[in-house]
Structure formats: structure tokens, C-alpha cells
Design a protein around this motif. Structure first.
Motif, PDB file in Angstrom:
ATOM      1  N   ALA A 236       8.949   7.101  -2.275  1.00  0.00           N
ATOM      2  CA  ALA A 236      10.271   6.498  -1.928  1.00  0.00           C
ATOM      3  C   ALA A 236      10.104   5.281  -1.556  1.00  0.00           C
ATOM      4  CB  ALA A 236      10.849   7.439  -0.821  1.00  0.00           C
ATOM      5  N   ARG A 237       9.297   5.032  -0.604  1.00  0.00           N
ATOM      6  CA  ARG A 237       9.007   3.599  -0.318  1.00  0.00           C
ATOM      7  C   ARG A 237       8.464   2.571  -1.317  1.00  0.00           C
ATOM      8  NH1 ARG A 237       4.279   1.464   3.886  1.00  0.00           N
ATOM      9  NH2 ARG A 237       5.119  -0.510   4.297  1.00  0.00           N
ATOM     10  N   ALA A 238       7.531   3.060  -2.166  1.00  0.00           N
ATOM     11  CA  ALA A 238       7.396   2.200  -3.420  1.00  0.00           C
ATOM     12  C   ALA A 238       8.559   1.891  -4.274  1.00  0.00           C
ATOM     13  CB  ALA A 238       6.456   3.090  -4.222  1.00  0.00           C
ATOM     14  N   ARG A 239       9.651   2.782  -4.362  1.00  0.00           N
ATOM     15  CA  ARG A 239      10.814   2.614  -5.417  1.00  0.00           C
ATOM     16  C   ARG A 239      11.762   1.784  -4.646  1.00  0.00           C
ATOM     17  NH1 ARG A 239       9.771   8.265  -6.394  1.00  0.00           N
ATOM     18  NH2 ARG A 239      11.077   8.841  -4.730  1.00  0.00           N
ATOM     19  N   VAL A 240      11.908   1.862  -3.173  1.00  0.00           N
ATOM     20  CA  VAL A 240      12.763   0.856  -2.245  1.00  0.00           C
ATOM     21  C   VAL A 240      11.915  -0.356  -2.366  1.00  0.00           C
ATOM     22  CG1 VAL A 240      13.511   0.500  -0.035  1.00  0.00           C
ATOM     23  CG2 VAL A 240      13.974   2.590  -1.004  1.00  0.00           C
ATOM     24  N   PHE A 241      10.883  -0.516  -2.311  1.00  0.00           N
ATOM     25  CA  PHE A 241      10.126  -1.877  -2.209  1.00  0.00           C
ATOM     26  C   PHE A 241      10.511  -2.605  -3.468  1.00  0.00           C
ATOM     27  CE2 PHE A 241       6.268  -4.286  -3.146  1.00  0.00           C
ATOM     28  CZ  PHE A 241       6.309  -5.193  -2.291  1.00  0.00           C
ATOM     29  N   THR A 242      10.349  -1.685  -4.591  1.00  0.00           N
ATOM     30  CA  THR A 242      10.393  -2.398  -6.022  1.00  0.00           C
ATOM     31  C   THR A 242      11.823  -2.991  -6.204  1.00  0.00           C
ATOM     32  OG1 THR A 242       8.766  -1.069  -7.044  1.00  0.00           O
ATOM     33  CG2 THR A 242      10.211  -1.920  -8.691  1.00  0.00           C
ATOM     34  N   ARG A 243      12.805  -2.051  -5.914  1.00  0.00           N
ATOM     35  CA  ARG A 243      14.148  -2.551  -5.842  1.00  0.00           C
ATOM     36  C   ARG A 243      14.463  -3.811  -4.983  1.00  0.00           C
ATOM     37  NH1 ARG A 243      17.302  -0.157  -9.256  1.00  0.00           N
ATOM     38  NH2 ARG A 243      17.163   2.223  -9.453  1.00  0.00           N
ATOM     39  N   ASP A 244      14.101  -3.768  -3.890  1.00  0.00           N
ATOM     40  CA  ASP A 244      14.387  -4.779  -2.774  1.00  0.00           C
ATOM     41  C   ASP A 244      13.594  -6.318  -3.447  1.00  0.00           C
ATOM     42  OD1 ASP A 244      15.865  -3.164  -1.331  1.00  0.00           O
ATOM     43  OD2 ASP A 244      14.126  -3.049   0.392  1.00  0.00           O
ATOM     44  N   THR A 245      12.456  -5.990  -3.876  1.00  0.00           N
ATOM     45  CA  THR A 245      11.709  -7.218  -4.233  1.00  0.00           C
ATOM     46  C   THR A 245      12.672  -7.848  -5.499  1.00  0.00           C
ATOM     47  OG1 THR A 245       9.707  -6.368  -3.512  1.00  0.00           O
ATOM     48  CG2 THR A 245       9.495  -7.970  -5.217  1.00  0.00           C
ATOM     49  N   LEU A 246      12.767  -6.883  -6.345  1.00  0.00           N
ATOM     50  CA  LEU A 246      13.543  -7.425  -7.773  1.00  0.00           C
ATOM     51  C   LEU A 246      14.794  -8.027  -7.359  1.00  0.00           C
ATOM     52  CD1 LEU A 246      12.647  -4.814 -10.252  1.00  0.00           C
ATOM     53  CD2 LEU A 246      11.542  -6.949  -9.875  1.00  0.00           C
ATOM     54  N   ARG A 247      15.755  -7.375  -6.358  1.00  0.00           N
ATOM     55  CA  ARG A 247      16.823  -8.060  -5.857  1.00  0.00           C
ATOM     56  C   ARG A 247      16.461  -9.444  -5.300  1.00  0.00           C
ATOM     57  NH1 ARG A 247      17.941  -4.458  -2.083  1.00  0.00           N
ATOM     58  NH2 ARG A 247      18.795  -2.903  -3.588  1.00  0.00           N
TER      59      ARG A 247
ATOM     60  N   ARG B 274       0.776  -1.197   0.036  1.00  0.00           N
ATOM     61  CA  ARG B 274      -0.088   0.154   0.205  1.00  0.00           C
ATOM     62  C   ARG B 274       0.960   1.137   0.141  1.00  0.00           C
ATOM     63  NH1 ARG B 274      -5.481  -0.353   2.967  1.00  0.00           N
ATOM     64  NH2 ARG B 274      -6.382  -2.202   2.223  1.00  0.00           N
ATOM     65  N   VAL B 275       0.526   2.050  -0.831  1.00  0.00           N
ATOM     66  CA  VAL B 275       1.508   3.349  -1.102  1.00  0.00           C
ATOM     67  C   VAL B 275       0.655   4.507  -0.697  1.00  0.00           C
ATOM     68  CG1 VAL B 275       2.852   4.767  -2.741  1.00  0.00           C
ATOM     69  CG2 VAL B 275       2.585   2.165  -2.911  1.00  0.00           C
ATOM     70  N   ALA B 276       1.257   5.297   0.534  1.00  0.00           N
ATOM     71  CA  ALA B 276       0.619   6.446   0.750  1.00  0.00           C
ATOM     72  C   ALA B 276       0.923   7.636  -0.172  1.00  0.00           C
ATOM     73  CB  ALA B 276       1.264   6.952   2.238  1.00  0.00           C
ATOM     74  N   CYS B 277       0.002   8.494  -0.447  1.00  0.00           N
ATOM     75  CA  CYS B 277       0.154   9.386  -1.324  1.00  0.00           C
ATOM     76  C   CYS B 277       0.887  10.574  -0.846  1.00  0.00           C
ATOM     77  CB  CYS B 277      -1.212   9.793  -1.983  1.00  0.00           C
ATOM     78  SG  CYS B 277      -2.293   8.831  -2.523  1.00  0.00           S
ATOM     79  N   SER B 278       2.245  10.460  -0.829  1.00  0.00           N
ATOM     80  CA  SER B 278       3.196  11.397  -0.170  1.00  0.00           C
ATOM     81  C   SER B 278       4.596  11.292  -0.755  1.00  0.00           C
ATOM     82  CB  SER B 278       3.110  11.233   1.449  1.00  0.00           C
ATOM     83  OG  SER B 278       3.850  10.071   1.907  1.00  0.00           O
ATOM     84  N   GLY B 279       5.730  11.977  -0.415  1.00  0.00           N
ATOM     85  CA  GLY B 279       6.848  11.726  -0.953  1.00  0.00           C
ATOM     86  C   GLY B 279       7.585  10.502  -0.337  1.00  0.00           C
ATOM     87  N   GLU B 280       7.171  10.211   0.849  1.00  0.00           N
ATOM     88  CA  GLU B 280       7.829   9.183   1.564  1.00  0.00           C
ATOM     89  C   GLU B 280       7.015   7.959   0.923  1.00  0.00           C
ATOM     90  OE1 GLU B 280       7.040   7.044   5.908  1.00  0.00           O
ATOM     91  OE2 GLU B 280       7.442   9.129   6.091  1.00  0.00           O
ATOM     92  N   GLY B 281       5.639   8.118   0.726  1.00  0.00           N
ATOM     93  CA  GLY B 281       5.117   7.122   0.101  1.00  0.00           C
ATOM     94  C   GLY B 281       5.823   6.508  -1.198  1.00  0.00           C
TER      95      GLY B 281
END
Length: 177
Positions: free
Chosen positions: A57-68, A48-55
Motif C-alpha cells: 500500500a505504501r508503494a502505491r501511495v508513494f508512486t501516486r504522490d510522486t507522480l502528482r 524501501r518497500v517492506a514485504c507486507s500488505g502495508e508495504g
């Protein structure tokens, strides 16, 4: 491309909607689903992605971590860019028209045998509007789906009754050459 054109490109999720939503079948798992190990059918992960700058950033980190974790680091840059564009579109165009409450969008990653499917679910009913490049490379807004179109093998959207939609894009999993 009109909304109808986007909906039919190529017409639906590349995997059954239940698999693309995650193994639980919920369209927006709480706050993120476990990442199964690839090999026993499509692996999936959701956030779940909050509609904020932090959300964002979390989506990008989550995507990279999952792909790793899935040994797909070579798809990381393209996947993060596509996710950023799709989440940004959802927050910009769909969330403001949604019912009051804490706005969120759902991010999903589904790993199949030869492709990675990225999904973003939002509360808006209107389909994405694809505006092919008009030659103005310096345009500040309206280029997101052009970027998605350039990077993805295919992309499209499906309605999510009773309200909302899921926009998806697929990337190949083969290594870059």
C-alpha cells in the motif's frame, strides 16, 4: 520468453544505472529519498518497500504522490499497476530465496525528458520469466509480466552485483489522448 530474452529486452536500463538507483548512487536508499523537482536532469525518488500488505500500500501511495508532484497524474493508474506487479513478483519469487533478515525490495522512479522509468530491485539473482498469455484469462497467477508488457513501452532487467537484480519498465510521460 526465456530469462535471457527478458534480460535483452531491450538490454539495460534506459538511463545509466547510477541515475536509476537515485542521486546518491545507493541501490536501496533509506527509507525514501527526497523527490527533486523536475527540470535539472532526471528527477528520481526511491522507497524501501517492506514485504507486507502495508508495504504494498505504501508503494502505491508513494508512486501516486510522486507522480502528482511531477504533474504526471495522468500516468498514475498505469504506473501504480506496473509497480504493484513488479513489487509482487519480487516478493513472491526473489525474497523467499534471499538470505535471512528483514526482507525488503527497493522501488525507484526516474523521470526523464519523455519517459518515466519504474524500477524494483530485489535480492534474487534469477531473471523474471515472461509467459505470454496462453488464452486462460481466468488464470490466478502468472499474468503480472503480461500486464507490464501491455502497459510499458519497454521493460527488462539487469543484474545487480554482487547479488540481486533490478527489473524496470518505462512509461511515456506525454498526456493520454
Amino acid at each position: 520468453m526465456s530469462e535471457a530474452g527478458a534480460a535483452s529486452r531491450p538490454g539495460g536500463l534506459p538511463y545509466p544505472a547510477r541515475e536509476a538507483a537515485g542521486r546518491t548512487g545507493l541501490p536501496l536508499p533509506v527509507p525514501h529519498a527526497a523527490r527533486p523537482v523536475p527540470g535539472d536532469g532526471p528527477a528520481s525518488a526511491a522507497l524501501r518497500v517492506a514485504c507486507s500488505g502495508e508495504g504494498f500500500a505504501r508503494a502505491r501511495v508513494f508512486t501516486r504522490d510522486t507522480l502528482r508532484e511531477w504533474s504526471l497524474e495522468h500516468r498514475g493508474d498505469d504506473a501504480v499497476l506496473v509497480v504493484t506487479e513488479l513489487v509482487s513478483n519480487a516478493v513472491t519469487h526473489a525474497v523467499p530465496s534471499a538470505a535471512a533478515g528483514a526482507p525488503e525490495v527497493g522501488l525507484g522512479l526516474v523521470l526523464g525528458p519523455a519517459r518515466l522509468t519504474l524500477t524494483v530491485s530485489d535480492p534474487g539473482d534469477d531473471g523474471p520469466v515472461f509467459n505470454p498469455s496462453d488464452g486462460s484469462a481466468l488464470r490466478e497467477h502468472g499474468r503480472g509480466l503480461c500486464i507490464v508488457d501491455a502497459l510499458a513501452e519497454e521493460w527488462g532487467w539487469t543484474p545487480r552485483p554482487p547479488a540481486g537484480k533490478t527489473v524496470w519498465a518505462t512509461l511515456p510521460t506525454r498526456p493520454l489522448t
